[in-house]
Design an enzyme around this catalytic site. Structure first.
Site, mmCIF file in Angstrom:
data_model
loop_
_atom_site.group_PDB
_atom_site.id
_atom_site.type_symbol
_atom_site.label_atom_id
_atom_site.label_comp_id
_atom_site.label_asym_id
_atom_site.label_seq_id
_atom_site.Cartn_x
_atom_site.Cartn_y
_atom_site.Cartn_z
ATOM 1 N N TYR A 139 -7.665 -5.090 0.478
ATOM 2 C CA TYR A 139 -8.896 -4.558 -0.110
ATOM 3 C C TYR A 139 -9.619 -3.694 0.911
ATOM 4 O O TYR A 139 -9.789 -4.081 2.065
ATOM 5 C CB TYR A 139 -9.799 -5.705 -0.557
ATOM 6 N N ARG A 160 -12.613 6.261 -5.980
ATOM 7 C CA ARG A 160 -11.666 5.335 -5.371
ATOM 8 C C ARG A 160 -10.766 4.777 -6.473
ATOM 9 O O ARG A 160 -11.098 4.881 -7.656
ATOM 10 C CB ARG A 160 -12.374 4.188 -4.640
ATOM 11 N N ASN A 179 -8.818 1.254 -7.874
ATOM 12 C CA ASN A 179 -8.721 -0.197 -7.824
ATOM 13 C C ASN A 179 -7.604 -0.603 -8.775
ATOM 14 O O ASN A 179 -7.189 0.179 -9.627
ATOM 15 C CB ASN A 179 -10.053 -0.838 -8.231
ATOM 16 N N LYS A 183 -6.881 -11.744 -8.431
ATOM 17 C CA LYS A 183 -6.388 -10.810 -9.441
ATOM 18 C C LYS A 183 -5.629 -11.512 -10.570
ATOM 19 O O LYS A 183 -5.121 -10.859 -11.478
ATOM 20 C CB LYS A 183 -5.513 -9.736 -8.781
#
Length: 346
Positions: free
Chosen positions: A37, A223, A225, A317
């Site tokens: 991350y 960004r 993700n 996740k």
């Protein structure tokens, strides 16, 4: 030449598919064979022709089907769209931004005509032709934010900037990866990011907030993700966990390629001109494993990323239950050869 929109579903029979052209333009999120991350924010500028960055607001073959799915979600749960009273002006800012970008990037599908405050908006894929007065909510069928986000792919959070922080005070959120607008509405930046593991200890969110509060008008940032989803389901909200949560237990070695989907969010950040708020579009892209592995570089790299992912991130996740099955399936497509630099396929 216009876009050919697919007739497909993100629920029930899950008929969603990517065309071969759309597979190659998929925003694969890994530029190396490992993942941790990070802030990974860069200027949101126009990218290569044919990519998801060709226009700053992307419209693709899934547009009509995604808007139909959004309408279904809102009919079931109107709280997926909320705006606190002081955010109406920011809603008008967002309406202007999305209309301008869609008309600029896809003039064959969208037209914006302005005569002072009298505006005409034509959305050909959805059969909309409306004339309204900019700034007068009574001239639209919904509030300005809801009106335009019912016609725009991705989720949208509008952040009010005050007291040195950002506050999630408005949003249209129907395609989220297991978080709730109704829970987060009114929270500040650190509060709604509280569940993310490892990042707080590394100071990632402190740096990200400093960057975001200094974003200037006309200089958006972005960004990527990612997470994973079982079946091509856009609505993976906590409110509907009972519908999608059990899917994680259905993955087998025989159905990995069809059921497991990489879910990538192209997140961008824009300063709004009148309200001084920040809008945070979160555009979701889905690709099943059978489609992704048609690009051998991506197959090798994804195997290595998922295999070596820190346990905390895998748990966050939601990959834990089916991760070993996925890694074993991907391992058969990884011959150990080096992967080329960058995100794109070879």
């Amino acid at each position: 030449m216009g876009i050919t929109f697919r007739k497909e579903t993100f629920r029930d029979d899950f008929s969603f598919r990517n065309s071969p052209e759309h597979i190659r333009r998929f925003p694969f999120p890994f530029n190396e064979d490992a993942y941790m991350y990070a802030v990974n924010i860069e200027p949101h500028v126009v990218g290569p022709k044919g990519s998801v960055l060709e226009n700053l607001i992307d419209v693709d073959e899934h547009y009509v089907a995604e808007m139909q799915d959004r309408a279904l979600v809102l009919a079931e749960d109107p709280l997926r769209c909320q705006s606190l009273p002081h955010m109406t002006l920011a809603g008008w800012d967002l309406l202007e931004l999305l209309m301008e970008q869609q008309a600029l990037g896809y003039p064959e599908h969208f037209t914006l005509e302005r005569n002072g405050d009298r505006w005409r908006w034509i959305n050909r894929p959805l059969g909309i032709d409306d004339t309204f007065t900019f700034g007068d909510t009574s001239t639209l069928p919904y509030g300005p934010m809801e009106y335009i986000t019912r016609q725009s792919q991705g989720d949208f959070c509008i952040l009010d900037q005050r007291d040195g922080n950002l506050w999630m005070d408005a949003g249209m959120v129907t395609t989220q990866a297991d978080w709730s607008l109704d829970f987060d509405i009114g929270m500040n930046f650190f509060e709604w990011h509280a569940p993310v593991p490892l990042a707080h200890e590394k100071g990632i969110f402190t740096r990200a907030l400093k960057f975001l509060t200094n974003i200037q008008q006309g200089k958006p940032a972005r960004r990527l993700n990612w997470t994973m989803t079982i079946n091509p389901r856009l609505d993976t909200s906590p409110e509907n966990y009972h519908k999608w949560g059990p899917d994680r237990a259905t993955v087998t070695p025989e159905n990995v390629g069809d059921k497991v989907h990489l879910r990538v969010e192209l997140q961008s950040f824009w300063r709004l001109p009148r309200s001084n708020g920040i809008v945070f579009p979160i555009r979701c892209y889905l690709i099943k494993m059978d489609e992704l592995v048609t690009q051998p570089k991506w197959a090798r790299r994804l195997h290595r990323v998922i295999r070596d992912l820190p346990e905390e991130l895998a748990t966050y996740k939601g990959l834990t239950r089916y991760r070993p099955t996925l890694v074993e399936w991907l391992s058969k497509l990884d011959d150990g050869s080096p992967t080329s630099p960058g995100f794109g396929p070879d």
